[in-house]
Design a protein around this motif. Sequence first.
Motif, PDB file in Angstrom:
ATOM      1  N   LYS A 220       0.824  -1.207   0.000  1.00 35.84           N
ATOM      2  CA  LYS A 220       0.000   0.000   0.000  1.00 35.84           C
ATOM      3  C   LYS A 220       0.861   1.261   0.000  1.00 35.84           C
ATOM      4  CE  LYS A 220      -4.202  -1.800   0.281  1.00 35.84           C
ATOM      5  NZ  LYS A 220      -5.273  -1.516  -0.715  1.00 35.84           N
ATOM      6  N   GLN A 221       2.043   1.161   0.574  1.00 36.64           N
ATOM      7  CA  GLN A 221       2.950   2.309   0.638  1.00 36.64           C
ATOM      8  C   GLN A 221       3.856   2.400  -0.587  1.00 36.64           C
ATOM      9  OE1 GLN A 221       4.792   1.410   4.420  1.00 36.64           O
ATOM     10  NE2 GLN A 221       3.359   2.712   5.557  1.00 36.64           N
ATOM     11  N   GLY A 222       3.718   1.450  -1.509  1.00 36.97           N
ATOM     12  CA  GLY A 222       4.506   1.480  -2.737  1.00 36.97           C
ATOM     13  C   GLY A 222       5.878   0.855  -2.628  1.00 36.97           C
ATOM     14  N   ALA A 223       6.181   0.221  -1.502  1.00 33.73           N
ATOM     15  CA  ALA A 223       7.494  -0.408  -1.304  1.00 33.73           C
ATOM     16  C   ALA A 223       7.407  -1.873  -1.734  1.00 33.73           C
ATOM     17  CB  ALA A 223       7.927  -0.284   0.152  1.00 33.73           C
ATOM     18  N   THR A 224       7.442  -2.111  -3.038  1.00 33.13           N
ATOM     19  CA  THR A 224       7.202  -3.464  -3.548  1.00 33.13           C
ATOM     20  C   THR A 224       8.324  -4.443  -3.193  1.00 33.13           C
ATOM     21  OG1 THR A 224       8.123  -2.756  -5.679  1.00 33.13           O
ATOM     22  CG2 THR A 224       5.724  -2.692  -5.435  1.00 33.13           C
ATOM     23  N   ASP A 225       9.568  -3.977  -3.169  1.00 36.43           N
ATOM     24  CA  ASP A 225      10.673  -4.882  -2.816  1.00 36.43           C
ATOM     25  C   ASP A 225      10.523  -5.369  -1.372  1.00 36.43           C
ATOM     26  OD1 ASP A 225      11.797  -4.671  -5.311  1.00 36.43           O
ATOM     27  OD2 ASP A 225      13.207  -3.083  -4.749  1.00 36.43           O
ATOM     28  N   ARG A 226      10.201  -4.434  -0.497  1.00 38.29           N
ATOM     29  CA  ARG A 226      10.005  -4.814   0.909  1.00 38.29           C
ATOM     30  C   ARG A 226       8.780  -5.721   1.042  1.00 38.29           C
ATOM     31  NH1 ARG A 226      10.776  -4.071   6.151  1.00 38.29           N
ATOM     32  NH2 ARG A 226       9.016  -3.666   7.539  1.00 38.29           N
ATOM     33  N   ALA A 227       7.741  -5.429   0.301  1.00 37.34           N
ATOM     34  CA  ALA A 227       6.531  -6.254   0.348  1.00 37.34           C
ATOM     35  C   ALA A 227       6.836  -7.681  -0.091  1.00 37.34           C
ATOM     36  CB  ALA A 227       5.452  -5.646  -0.542  1.00 37.34           C
ATOM     37  N   ARG A 228       7.625  -7.813  -1.156  1.00 35.01           N
ATOM     38  CA  ARG A 228       7.974  -9.146  -1.662  1.00 35.01           C
ATOM     39  C   ARG A 228       8.774  -9.925  -0.624  1.00 35.01           C
ATOM     40  NH1 ARG A 228      10.674  -7.505  -5.567  1.00 35.01           N
ATOM     41  NH2 ARG A 228       8.953  -7.260  -7.061  1.00 35.01           N
ATOM     42  N   SER A 229       9.712  -9.246   0.033  1.00 32.83           N
ATOM     43  CA  SER A 229      10.543  -9.896   1.044  1.00 32.83           C
ATOM     44  C   SER A 229       9.710 -10.332   2.250  1.00 32.83           C
ATOM     45  CB  SER A 229      11.654  -8.938   1.491  1.00 32.83           C
ATOM     46  OG  SER A 229      12.404  -9.490   2.548  1.00 32.83           O
ATOM     47  N   LEU A 230       8.819  -9.460   2.701  1.00 29.16           N
ATOM     48  CA  LEU A 230       7.978  -9.790   3.853  1.00 29.16           C
ATOM     49  C   LEU A 230       7.006 -10.919   3.528  1.00 29.16           C
ATOM     50  CD1 LEU A 230       7.251  -6.175   5.136  1.00 29.16           C
ATOM     51  CD2 LEU A 230       8.354  -7.995   6.463  1.00 29.16           C
ATOM     52  N   LEU A 231       6.513 -10.941   2.302  1.00 29.58           N
ATOM     53  CA  LEU A 231       5.590 -12.010   1.927  1.00 29.58           C
ATOM     54  C   LEU A 231       6.305 -13.359   1.908  1.00 29.58           C
ATOM     55  CD1 LEU A 231       2.690 -12.653   1.110  1.00 29.58           C
ATOM     56  CD2 LEU A 231       3.374 -12.387  -1.278  1.00 29.58           C
ATOM     57  N   GLN A 232       7.554 -13.355   1.477  1.00 29.96           N
ATOM     58  CA  GLN A 232       8.324 -14.597   1.513  1.00 29.96           C
ATOM     59  C   GLN A 232       8.515 -15.059   2.956  1.00 29.96           C
ATOM     60  OE1 GLN A 232       9.091 -16.680  -0.800  1.00 29.96           O
ATOM     61  NE2 GLN A 232      10.163 -18.035   0.627  1.00 29.96           N
ATOM     62  N   GLU A 233       8.750 -14.110   3.857  1.00 30.49           N
ATOM     63  CA  GLU A 233       8.863 -14.457   5.277  1.00 30.49           C
ATOM     64  C   GLU A 233       7.540 -15.013   5.800  1.00 30.49           C
ATOM     65  OE1 GLU A 233      10.370 -11.226   7.598  1.00 30.49           O
ATOM     66  OE2 GLU A 233      11.997 -10.784   6.185  1.00 30.49           O
ATOM     67  N   ALA A 234       6.434 -14.469   5.309  1.00 32.47           N
ATOM     68  CA  ALA A 234       5.121 -14.979   5.717  1.00 32.47           C
ATOM     69  C   ALA A 234       4.936 -16.419   5.244  1.00 32.47           C
ATOM     70  CB  ALA A 234       4.017 -14.092   5.156  1.00 32.47           C
ATOM     71  N   ILE A 259       1.718  -7.730  -5.871  1.00 28.84           N
ATOM     72  CA  ILE A 259       3.033  -7.104  -5.691  1.00 28.84           C
ATOM     73  C   ILE A 259       3.763  -7.001  -7.027  1.00 28.84           C
ATOM     74  CG2 ILE A 259       5.326  -7.427  -4.675  1.00 28.84           C
ATOM     75  CD1 ILE A 259       3.896  -8.628  -2.206  1.00 28.84           C
ATOM     76  N   GLU A 260       3.742  -8.085  -7.805  1.00 26.41           N
ATOM     77  CA  GLU A 260       4.445  -8.065  -9.091  1.00 26.41           C
ATOM     78  C   GLU A 260       3.777  -7.107 -10.077  1.00 26.41           C
ATOM     79  OE1 GLU A 260       7.224  -9.185  -9.103  1.00 26.41           O
ATOM     80  OE2 GLU A 260       7.187 -10.613  -7.454  1.00 26.41           O
ATOM     81  N   LEU A 261       2.472  -7.028 -10.036  1.00 25.94           N
ATOM     82  CA  LEU A 261       1.780  -6.076 -10.910  1.00 25.94           C
ATOM     83  C   LEU A 261       2.132  -4.641 -10.524  1.00 25.94           C
ATOM     84  CD1 LEU A 261      -1.768  -7.716 -11.211  1.00 25.94           C
ATOM     85  CD2 LEU A 261      -0.069  -7.477 -13.031  1.00 25.94           C
ATOM     86  N   ALA A 262       2.171  -4.375  -9.216  1.00 27.39           N
ATOM     87  CA  ALA A 262       2.519  -3.031  -8.754  1.00 27.39           C
ATOM     88  C   ALA A 262       3.968  -2.689  -9.081  1.00 27.39           C
ATOM     89  CB  ALA A 262       2.278  -2.914  -7.251  1.00 27.39           C
ATOM     90  N   ALA A 263       4.824  -3.708  -9.126  1.00 23.10           N
ATOM     91  CA  ALA A 263       6.244  -3.497  -9.430  1.00 23.10           C
ATOM     92  C   ALA A 263       6.506  -3.431 -10.934  1.00 23.10           C
ATOM     93  CB  ALA A 263       7.077  -4.612  -8.808  1.00 23.10           C
ATOM     94  N   LYS A 264       5.437  -3.465 -11.744  1.00 22.81           N
ATOM     95  CA  LYS A 264       5.565  -3.427 -13.210  1.00 22.81           C
ATOM     96  C   LYS A 264       6.365  -4.620 -13.729  1.00 22.81           C
ATOM     97  CE  LYS A 264       3.590   0.624 -13.022  1.00 22.81           C
ATOM     98  NZ  LYS A 264       2.146   0.759 -13.325  1.00 22.81           N
ATOM     99  N   ARG A 265       6.084  -5.778 -13.159  1.00 21.81           N
ATOM    100  CA  ARG A 265       6.736  -7.015 -13.596  1.00 21.81           C
ATOM    101  C   ARG A 265       5.648  -7.999 -14.042  1.00 21.81           C
ATOM    102  NH1 ARG A 265      10.849  -8.723  -8.872  1.00 21.81           N
ATOM    103  NH2 ARG A 265      11.003 -10.513 -10.276  1.00 21.81           N
ATOM    104  N   PRO A 266       5.021  -7.726 -15.188  1.00 22.99           N
ATOM    105  CA  PRO A 266       3.894  -8.556 -15.632  1.00 22.99           C
ATOM    106  C   PRO A 266       4.262 -10.009 -15.894  1.00 22.99           C
ATOM    107  CG  PRO A 266       4.599  -7.054 -17.374  1.00 22.99           C
ATOM    108  CD  PRO A 266       5.305  -6.623 -16.129  1.00 22.99           C
ATOM    109  N   ALA A 267       5.486 -10.253 -16.356  1.00 28.28           N
ATOM    110  CA  ALA A 267       5.885 -11.640 -16.624  1.00 28.28           C
ATOM    111  C   ALA A 267       5.899 -12.454 -15.332  1.00 28.28           C
ATOM    112  CB  ALA A 267       7.261 -11.671 -17.287  1.00 28.28           C
ATOM    113  N   GLU A 268       6.441 -11.859 -14.265  1.00 29.38           N
ATOM    114  CA  GLU A 268       6.454 -12.549 -12.971  1.00 29.38           C
ATOM    115  C   GLU A 268       5.038 -12.699 -12.427  1.00 29.38           C
ATOM    116  OE1 GLU A 268       8.971 -13.993 -11.423  1.00 29.38           O
ATOM    117  OE2 GLU A 268      10.205 -13.495 -13.161  1.00 29.38           O
ATOM    118  N   ALA A 269       4.226 -11.662 -12.615  1.00 33.72           N
ATOM    119  CA  ALA A 269       2.836 -11.735 -12.157  1.00 33.72           C
ATOM    120  C   ALA A 269       2.087 -12.848 -12.877  1.00 33.72           C
ATOM    121  CB  ALA A 269       2.142 -10.395 -12.387  1.00 33.72           C
ATOM    122  N   LEU A 270       2.318 -12.965 -14.184  1.00 35.86           N
ATOM    123  CA  LEU A 270       1.645 -14.004 -14.965  1.00 35.86           C
ATOM    124  C   LEU A 270       2.116 -15.396 -14.544  1.00 35.86           C
ATOM    125  CD1 LEU A 270      -0.396 -14.419 -17.211  1.00 35.86           C
ATOM    126  CD2 LEU A 270       1.486 -14.311 -18.862  1.00 35.86           C
TER     127      LEU A 270
END
Length: 383
Positions: A220-234, A259-270
């Motif tokens: 929500k805060q736009g920190a996609t790298d941190r979000a990805r890391s925290l989700l992996q920890e989850a 997270i991947e869509l917000a990070a503009k990484r459509p290939a990873e999102a797909l």
Amino acid sequence: AFALPGGFIAVHSGLVLAAQTESELASVMAHEIGHVAQRHIARMLGKQRQDALIPLAGLLLAVLAARSSTDASAALMVGGEGVAMQRQLNFSRDAEREADRVGLQIMQDAGFDTSGMIAFFGRLQTASRSYTEAVPAFLLTHPLTTERIADIEARISGLHYKQRVDSVDFQLIRARLRILQDDSPQGLREATVAFNNQLLQMNPGQTAAAKYGLALVALKQGATDRARSLLQEARVAVRAVPASEPSKNAIIPSLAIDIELAAKRPAEALKDADIARARYPLSRGIARQYADALIAGGRYDDATQYLRDQAQLYRHEPQLQDLLAKTYAAQGKQALQHLSLAESYALTGTLPAALEQLSIARKSPDASFYDQALIDAREREWQ
């Protein structure tokens, strides 16, 4: 939560947050199922039809009494209304008691901790104390909470205590709802504090939910790298929960796609969406996220075909029409874009807006003969 005609049960997200354990949430759900199982709404409507004769009888008596005493006439009219209303209140309280008893049995049969009903009633009593103390008991639609607690305590006193550990899915959903209810900057700050305090409890399930919640805050805060890391920890924390069943909810994969869509990484999102679709084939959220990933990756033809197929299978899902409109807009297909928007508005019951979209579609320079025929058919149907 409340029961509706036809066997439907509505649950407010606030209830999930108010319930401190899964058994508490189950107690409310079981109570509402009790209303449905005992056909309380149908019985209430039938009783209302019967009681409708009481005010009518009071009115007839009032007309007769008016010749000798206007005061007696007024008393008979008010009395008839009062008797009918009191009978409805009595029925409502009896129905609540019956739903409590049936719900308790449903809880027990489902393997939940029956003391969760008492715990939730206690919380309800604290929250509504100022209201219930100001209203006489005979005017309440529900029995007094103290009375309900005493009744349930008496019923479970002879039962064997069965501890029920909250599922990871319950904890994850509560964490998500906390953010979705208030994603303002202040709300996100408060949620961050709450999740960090949750981590201090050193409970595996709570840890997984807190990590997930912090990942959603970061997104929500736009920190996609941190979000990805925290989700992996989850994810790691979920696997560490003792005796945890595999999650039956797509809540973690869904956040990964977002997270991947917000990070503009459509290939990873797909890629994530493909995996999630295979694991959760019935998840409507994942299906729509897959379409989002196709659109984000510029695969408009694939997205169009997929969404058309989905719209045929799930005809009452307006979100699919919204995504189709988004795809057509990216392709520059104006007529089809507005036709899809019209379908979406119609599915949500906003017919004036749907007809307006049809009018725009009709005037679009790329509207084909088939499009015009479809517009005519929809106008006849919706007008």
